[in-house]
Motif scaffolding. Structure first.
Motif, PDB file in Angstrom:
ATOM      1  N   ASP A 211       0.874  -1.220   0.079  1.00 57.16           N
ATOM      2  CA  ASP A 211       0.054  -0.006  -0.004  1.00 57.16           C
ATOM      3  C   ASP A 211       0.781   1.234   0.107  1.00 57.16           C
ATOM      4  O   ASP A 211       0.419   2.123  -0.586  1.00 57.16           O
ATOM      5  CB  ASP A 211      -0.671  -0.103   1.245  1.00 57.16           C
ATOM      6  CG  ASP A 211      -2.215  -0.812   1.004  1.00 57.16           C
ATOM      7  OD1 ASP A 211      -2.187  -1.348  -0.084  1.00 57.16           O
ATOM      8  OD2 ASP A 211      -2.827  -1.061   1.868  1.00 57.16           O
ATOM      9  N   TYR A 212       1.799   1.200   0.605  1.00 61.90           N
ATOM     10  CA  TYR A 212       2.747   2.730   0.767  1.00 61.90           C
ATOM     11  C   TYR A 212       3.423   3.016  -0.415  1.00 61.90           C
ATOM     12  O   TYR A 212       3.941   4.068  -0.624  1.00 61.90           O
ATOM     13  CB  TYR A 212       3.684   2.410   1.991  1.00 61.90           C
ATOM     14  CG  TYR A 212       4.746   1.375   2.062  1.00 61.90           C
ATOM     15  CD1 TYR A 212       4.363   0.058   2.882  1.00 61.90           C
ATOM     16  CD2 TYR A 212       5.892   1.434   1.221  1.00 61.90           C
ATOM     17  CE1 TYR A 212       5.351  -0.835   2.937  1.00 61.90           C
ATOM     18  CE2 TYR A 212       6.742   0.230   1.270  1.00 61.90           C
ATOM     19  CZ  TYR A 212       6.480  -0.568   2.008  1.00 61.90           C
ATOM     20  OH  TYR A 212       7.279  -1.691   2.031  1.00 61.90           O
ATOM     21  N   ARG A 214       1.821   2.609  -3.385  1.00 61.24           N
ATOM     22  CA  ARG A 214       0.763   3.258  -3.849  1.00 61.24           C
ATOM     23  C   ARG A 214       0.480   4.927  -3.479  1.00 61.24           C
ATOM     24  O   ARG A 214       0.322   5.814  -4.056  1.00 61.24           O
ATOM     25  CB  ARG A 214      -0.531   2.463  -3.910  1.00 61.24           C
ATOM     26  CG  ARG A 214      -1.804   3.360  -4.419  1.00 61.24           C
ATOM     27  CD  ARG A 214      -3.072   2.480  -4.229  1.00 61.24           C
ATOM     28  NE  ARG A 214      -3.190   2.393  -2.812  1.00 61.24           N
ATOM     29  CZ  ARG A 214      -4.557   1.813  -2.315  1.00 61.24           C
ATOM     30  NH1 ARG A 214      -5.460   1.208  -3.080  1.00 61.24           N
ATOM     31  NH2 ARG A 214      -4.729   1.958  -0.999  1.00 61.24           N
ATOM     32  N   THR A 215       0.562   4.802  -2.110  1.00 61.12           N
ATOM     33  CA  THR A 215       0.770   6.074  -1.579  1.00 61.12           C
ATOM     34  C   THR A 215       1.653   6.831  -2.019  1.00 61.12           C
ATOM     35  O   THR A 215       1.728   7.996  -2.344  1.00 61.12           O
ATOM     36  CB  THR A 215       1.029   6.042   0.091  1.00 61.12           C
ATOM     37  OG1 THR A 215       0.067   5.132   0.515  1.00 61.12           O
ATOM     38  CG2 THR A 215       0.747   7.253   0.719  1.00 61.12           C
ATOM     39  N   GLU A 217       3.226   6.619  -4.971  1.00 59.48           N
ATOM     40  CA  GLU A 217       2.688   7.157  -6.378  1.00 59.48           C
ATOM     41  C   GLU A 217       1.442   8.059  -6.407  1.00 59.48           C
ATOM     42  O   GLU A 217       1.519   9.172  -7.348  1.00 59.48           O
ATOM     43  CB  GLU A 217       2.131   5.747  -6.963  1.00 59.48           C
ATOM     44  CG  GLU A 217       3.389   5.013  -7.747  1.00 59.48           C
ATOM     45  CD  GLU A 217       2.792   3.766  -8.376  1.00 59.48           C
ATOM     46  OE1 GLU A 217       1.699   3.231  -7.913  1.00 59.48           O
ATOM     47  OE2 GLU A 217       3.656   2.852  -8.604  1.00 59.48           O
ATOM     48  N   ALA A 218       0.881   8.184  -5.328  1.00 68.07           N
ATOM     49  CA  ALA A 218      -0.355   9.026  -5.188  1.00 68.07           C
ATOM     50  C   ALA A 218       0.102  10.606  -4.927  1.00 68.07           C
ATOM     51  O   ALA A 218      -0.577  11.468  -5.294  1.00 68.07           O
ATOM     52  CB  ALA A 218      -1.298   8.541  -4.215  1.00 68.07           C
ATOM     53  N   LYS A 219       1.618  10.516  -4.069  1.00 64.92           N
ATOM     54  CA  LYS A 219       1.955  11.920  -4.055  1.00 64.92           C
ATOM     55  C   LYS A 219       2.695  12.360  -5.313  1.00 64.92           C
ATOM     56  O   LYS A 219       2.882  13.552  -5.503  1.00 64.92           O
ATOM     57  CB  LYS A 219       2.927  11.676  -3.092  1.00 64.92           C
ATOM     58  CG  LYS A 219       2.638  11.260  -1.676  1.00 64.92           C
ATOM     59  CD  LYS A 219       4.134  11.279  -1.040  1.00 64.92           C
ATOM     60  CE  LYS A 219       3.666  10.550   0.327  1.00 64.92           C
ATOM     61  NZ  LYS A 219       4.802  10.232   1.176  1.00 64.92           N
ATOM     62  N   GLY A 220       2.639  11.649  -6.429  1.00 64.52           N
ATOM     63  CA  GLY A 220       3.166  12.189  -7.538  1.00 64.52           C
ATOM     64  C   GLY A 220       4.565  11.990  -7.621  1.00 64.52           C
ATOM     65  O   GLY A 220       5.247  13.133  -8.436  1.00 64.52           O
ATOM     66  N   LEU A 221       5.085  11.348  -7.030  1.00 65.08           N
ATOM     67  CA  LEU A 221       6.838  11.164  -6.955  1.00 65.08           C
ATOM     68  C   LEU A 221       6.869  10.521  -8.155  1.00 65.08           C
ATOM     69  O   LEU A 221       6.636   9.749  -8.856  1.00 65.08           O
ATOM     70  CB  LEU A 221       7.238  10.346  -5.895  1.00 65.08           C
ATOM     71  CG  LEU A 221       6.735  10.832  -4.391  1.00 65.08           C
ATOM     72  CD1 LEU A 221       7.414   9.910  -3.262  1.00 65.08           C
ATOM     73  CD2 LEU A 221       7.143  12.233  -4.167  1.00 65.08           C
ATOM     74  N   ARG A 222       8.386  10.987  -8.654  1.00 66.85           N
ATOM     75  CA  ARG A 222       8.979  10.383  -9.736  1.00 66.85           C
ATOM     76  C   ARG A 222       9.139   8.759  -9.478  1.00 66.85           C
ATOM     77  O   ARG A 222       9.309   8.462  -8.393  1.00 66.85           O
ATOM     78  CB  ARG A 222      10.317  10.867 -10.421  1.00 66.85           C
ATOM     79  CG  ARG A 222      10.108  12.375 -10.841  1.00 66.85           C
ATOM     80  CD  ARG A 222      11.594  12.981 -10.582  1.00 66.85           C
ATOM     81  NE  ARG A 222      11.388  14.618 -10.101  1.00 66.85           N
ATOM     82  CZ  ARG A 222      11.345  15.283 -11.312  1.00 66.85           C
ATOM     83  NH1 ARG A 222      11.595  14.980 -12.415  1.00 66.85           N
ATOM     84  NH2 ARG A 222      11.175  16.468 -11.150  1.00 66.85           N
ATOM     85  N   ARG A 229      13.502   5.398  -2.880  1.00 68.22           N
ATOM     86  CA  ARG A 229      13.180   5.651  -1.778  1.00 68.22           C
ATOM     87  C   ARG A 229      12.272   4.746  -0.730  1.00 68.22           C
ATOM     88  O   ARG A 229      12.366   4.594   0.254  1.00 68.22           O
ATOM     89  CB  ARG A 229      12.769   7.216  -1.577  1.00 68.22           C
ATOM     90  CG  ARG A 229      12.907   7.717  -0.155  1.00 68.22           C
ATOM     91  CD  ARG A 229      12.278   9.150   0.151  1.00 68.22           C
ATOM     92  NE  ARG A 229      13.279   9.952  -0.881  1.00 68.22           N
ATOM     93  CZ  ARG A 229      12.727  11.292  -1.125  1.00 68.22           C
ATOM     94  NH1 ARG A 229      11.454  11.317  -1.183  1.00 68.22           N
ATOM     95  NH2 ARG A 229      13.533  11.897  -2.067  1.00 68.22           N
ATOM     96  N   HIS A 230      11.290   4.167  -1.699  1.00 71.11           N
ATOM     97  CA  HIS A 230      10.334   3.458  -0.894  1.00 71.11           C
ATOM     98  C   HIS A 230      10.396   1.948  -1.136  1.00 71.11           C
ATOM     99  O   HIS A 230      10.157   1.239  -0.239  1.00 71.11           O
ATOM    100  CB  HIS A 230       8.732   3.980  -1.338  1.00 71.11           C
ATOM    101  CG  HIS A 230       8.405   5.281  -0.740  1.00 71.11           C
ATOM    102  ND1 HIS A 230       7.885   5.647   0.440  1.00 71.11           N
ATOM    103  CD2 HIS A 230       8.598   6.620  -1.598  1.00 71.11           C
ATOM    104  CE1 HIS A 230       7.923   6.727   0.613  1.00 71.11           C
ATOM    105  NE2 HIS A 230       8.356   7.536  -0.609  1.00 71.11           N
ATOM    106  N   ASN A 234      12.928  -0.896   1.517  1.00 68.84           N
ATOM    107  CA  ASN A 234      12.225  -2.080   2.182  1.00 68.84           C
ATOM    108  C   ASN A 234      12.717  -3.510   1.525  1.00 68.84           C
ATOM    109  O   ASN A 234      12.716  -4.476   2.121  1.00 68.84           O
ATOM    110  CB  ASN A 234      10.704  -1.727   1.916  1.00 68.84           C
ATOM    111  CG  ASN A 234      10.175  -0.778   2.910  1.00 68.84           C
ATOM    112  OD1 ASN A 234      10.173  -1.085   4.360  1.00 68.84           O
ATOM    113  ND2 ASN A 234       9.904   0.480   2.488  1.00 68.84           N
TER     114      ASN A 234
END
Lengths: 314, 327
Positions: A211-212, A214-215, A217-222, A229-230, A234
């Protein structure tokens, strides 16, 4: 942190004690008398008894074991049956060869597996992904000694680029060390790289569905930021364990490869000690390998706590 | 007034091993600036998927058609790169489960302002003080210290506050709240509902609230769209839809709400299950479960969405009379 390290070192001492006992008892079960082997054709009963007495082999087992332990605590692991030299010196002088081979192999494996695993997961189903999967299937299925032989035939036989075998210490001549380490390191590293590629790919795929992510991606990060980073941070946490296990087992000496490439490491030493029934050397080698294994595991646990804030060492 | 986000004839088809699944089968909705649109429906009715598809977050295997307008931009057929720049900057997201929607190995402050660093060019230092400000705004106590904490050090409700702070980092025009209270315990649910409502008034943000909790909808929404099997069955101002439900499905949903005053009474349910998105029926998807059970026409012909009053539309051949008329 300090308390954690001290506690773990004490635990390691207990494990090492167990290792000495197991190895000691196993050697009693092995058929063949080391003194008889050492004497060979020069056998006569008087020399035989004298040698046995000198090595303490005429004592009861318990006495022999505690004698060994008492001296081991002072760093004295006995003397080689074959050469008469101290075992501690013999095993330690083999350490650099094994260490440099193992580290080079793992570095090579990481350089190959990390990018391959990442791309393979992000572009899952693509040509790169399929190629990566064929590569890792190949790496885990083909025996390393065969790959080693093929490597020698190609790179030193046909092309003449690399020496077929032998060892030069890194501290003596880095250039010649590199040319000698290349073939054995790549041979061993390919297997490790195959295992790691698979593992990194599946770990990445698992994290990609979190889920994080998708979070993020929802922020509009490259995509690059989302992945590095995400996802990567992990996904690589469990990979650390696999790398450590691989490194630890390579530190134990890759017997076949060291024999094949005439690499004077712990693996080669173990092989020779078994062949010559040189029990003190064999015991010393196993003890050193066990100690290295425990050390790598301790380092991994500390690293884990640094990488994952949910884990604290106490 | 121009809507913040509007979709027209949106369809989402997801390729599966057993054939295409029609998750969204043609919907139209719009949310006006500062207002709240509630999308309600059962699990799998396409309410989340329609929003995710509109903002470019649909799964890779999904095929999306239709038109999407975000502010002045037409999002149909634009590159993912363009959509990415709008996401986070103009649209913020709050997802269902705060236990899984935060990255476990990144400090919360960093996660809160990532979008602001990306879209507004905030430096790491500026981002940090902005993070404290945002965490404080959503009611996290001693935000100055908590900014460096990790998600596992927060409770569920506090994590959802962090997610809300994160969604609002760029002061977006629209907040998508995808069942933001479902995973929380009841006392926390009310706090989160109040918090979002409060921030919406202060910042003038429009909200698309996806939920199956009709009680929440009545309290916060301006307009409501009731979805079933990938289509809108009824939509309009919340007072009109809830006060005079015209579709048998809306009526059944409202009747199925548990009544806390009816002691020991059995819960009302709607018999049957929604159709599989792999094989949507030709006619009205609700027909097999419909208490009205019209005629063969319901089974074979898709009812159009027709107006029943100002801004209130319904997709049925048999609009139900309101309570007043029935009496």
């Amino acid at each position: 942190m300090a308390r954690f390290v001290i506690r773990r070192l004490l635990q390691s001492a207990v494990v090492l004690l167990g290792v000495t006992l197991v190895v000691f008892l196993l050697l009693q079960l092995v058929p063949g008398d080391p003194v008889r082997v050492a004497l060979g054709t020069r056998f006569d009963p008087q020399t035989y008894e004298a040698l046995r007495a000198r090595a303490g082999l005429d004592q009861p087992l318990a006495v022999q074991y505690f004698d060994y332990l008492r001296r081991a605590l002072t760093g004295d692991l006995g003397v080689s049956f074959r050469s008469g030299r101290p075992v501690t010196a013999i095993v330690l002088e083999r350490l650099p060869a094994t260490l440099s081979l193992a580290v080079t192999a793992v570095v090579f494996a990481l350089v190959v597996a990390v990018p391959l695993g990442i791309v393979s997961a992000i572009r899952s189903g693509s040509l790169v992904d399929h190629a990566a999967r064929v590569f890792s299937q190949f790496g885990v299925s083909v025996p390393d000694f065969w790959m080693g032989i093929m490597g020698i035939l190609l790179f030193s036989g046909v092309l003449g680029w690399l020496p077929p075998s032998g060892y030069v210490a890194l501290t003596d001549d880095p250039g010649r060390w590199a040319s000698h380490v290349a073939l054995p390191a790549v041979t061993v590293g390919l297997v490790t790289a195959s295992i790691l590629t698979r593992f990194i790919r599946s770990s990445m795929l698992e994290v990609l569905s979190e889920d994080y992510v998708r979070t993020a991606e929802a922020k509009g990060l490259r995509t690059r930021v989302v992945v590095s980073r995400h996802v990567l941070r992990n996904a690589l946490i469990p990979v650390v364990t696999v790398v450590a296990v691989q490194l630890a087992s390579l530190l134990g000496g890759v017997i076949v490869i060291e024999v094949l490439f005439a690499w004077p490491g712990i693996g080669r030493l173990t092989y020779d000690a078994v062949a010559a029934r040189d029990y003190p050397v064999l015991q010393g080698a196993v003890l050193l390998v066990a100690a290295l294994f425990l050390l790598v595991n301790l380092l991994v646990d500390i690293l884990y706590a640094r990488l994952d804030p949910r884990i604290t060492v106490r | 007034m121009k809507p913040v986000l509007a979709v027209e004839d949106l369809t989402v088809t997801i390729g599966t091993r057993r054939g295409p699944a029609h998750a969204v089968a043609g919907v139209d909705w719009a949310v006006q600036p500062g207002q709240t649109l509630a999308l309600v429906g059962e699990s799998g009715s396409g309410k989340s998927m329609s929003v995710l598809a509109a903002t470019g977050l649909a799964p890779r295997t999904a095929r999306v058609t239709g038109r999407v307008h975000l502010l002045d931009a037409e999002l149909t057929g634009v590159t993912e790169e363009r959509r990415r720049r709008l996401r986070g900057r103009h649209v913020g997201f709050v997802f269902q489960d705060p236990m899984t929607s935060l990255n476990p190995v990144l400090a919360v402050g960093r996660q809160v302002t990532e979008a602001a660093e990306e879209h507004l060019g905030l430096t790491r230092r500026a981002a940090r003080s902005r993070a404290v400000e945002l965490l404080d705004m959503v009611g996290i106590p001693s935000a100055g210290q908590r900014v460096d904490a990790y998600p596992h050090q927060f409770s569920g409700g506090m994590r959802q506050r962090v997610v809300i702070a994160m969604a609002l980092a760029c002061e977006p025009d629209l907040l998508i709240a995808d069942e933001p209270t479902t995973a929380l315990d009841v006392t926390t649910q009310a706090q989160i509902v109040d918090l979002i409502g409060d921030l919406q008034r202060r910042l003038g943000t429009a909200v698309v609230w996806i939920t199956h909790d009709l009680g929440v909808v009545a309290g916060i929404a301006d307009t409501v769209a009731v979805m079933y099997a990938g289509r809108i069955l009824e939509q309009g101002p919340v007072d009109a839809v809830f006060g005079a439900p015209s579709h048998p499905y809306t009526g059944a949903l409202l009747a199925a709400r548990p009544d806390p005053t009816a002691d020991g009474a059995d819960l009302v349910t709607i018999a049957g299950a929604p159709p599989s998105p792999l094989e949507l029926p030709a006619g009205c998807a609700f027909w097999p479960r419909c208490p009205v059970r019209g005629d063969a026409r319901c089974a074979h012909e898709l009812p159009p969405l027709v107006p029943v009053s100002a801004g209130h539309q319904v997709r049925t051949f048999y609009p139900q009379p309101s309570d007043g008329e029935r009496r």
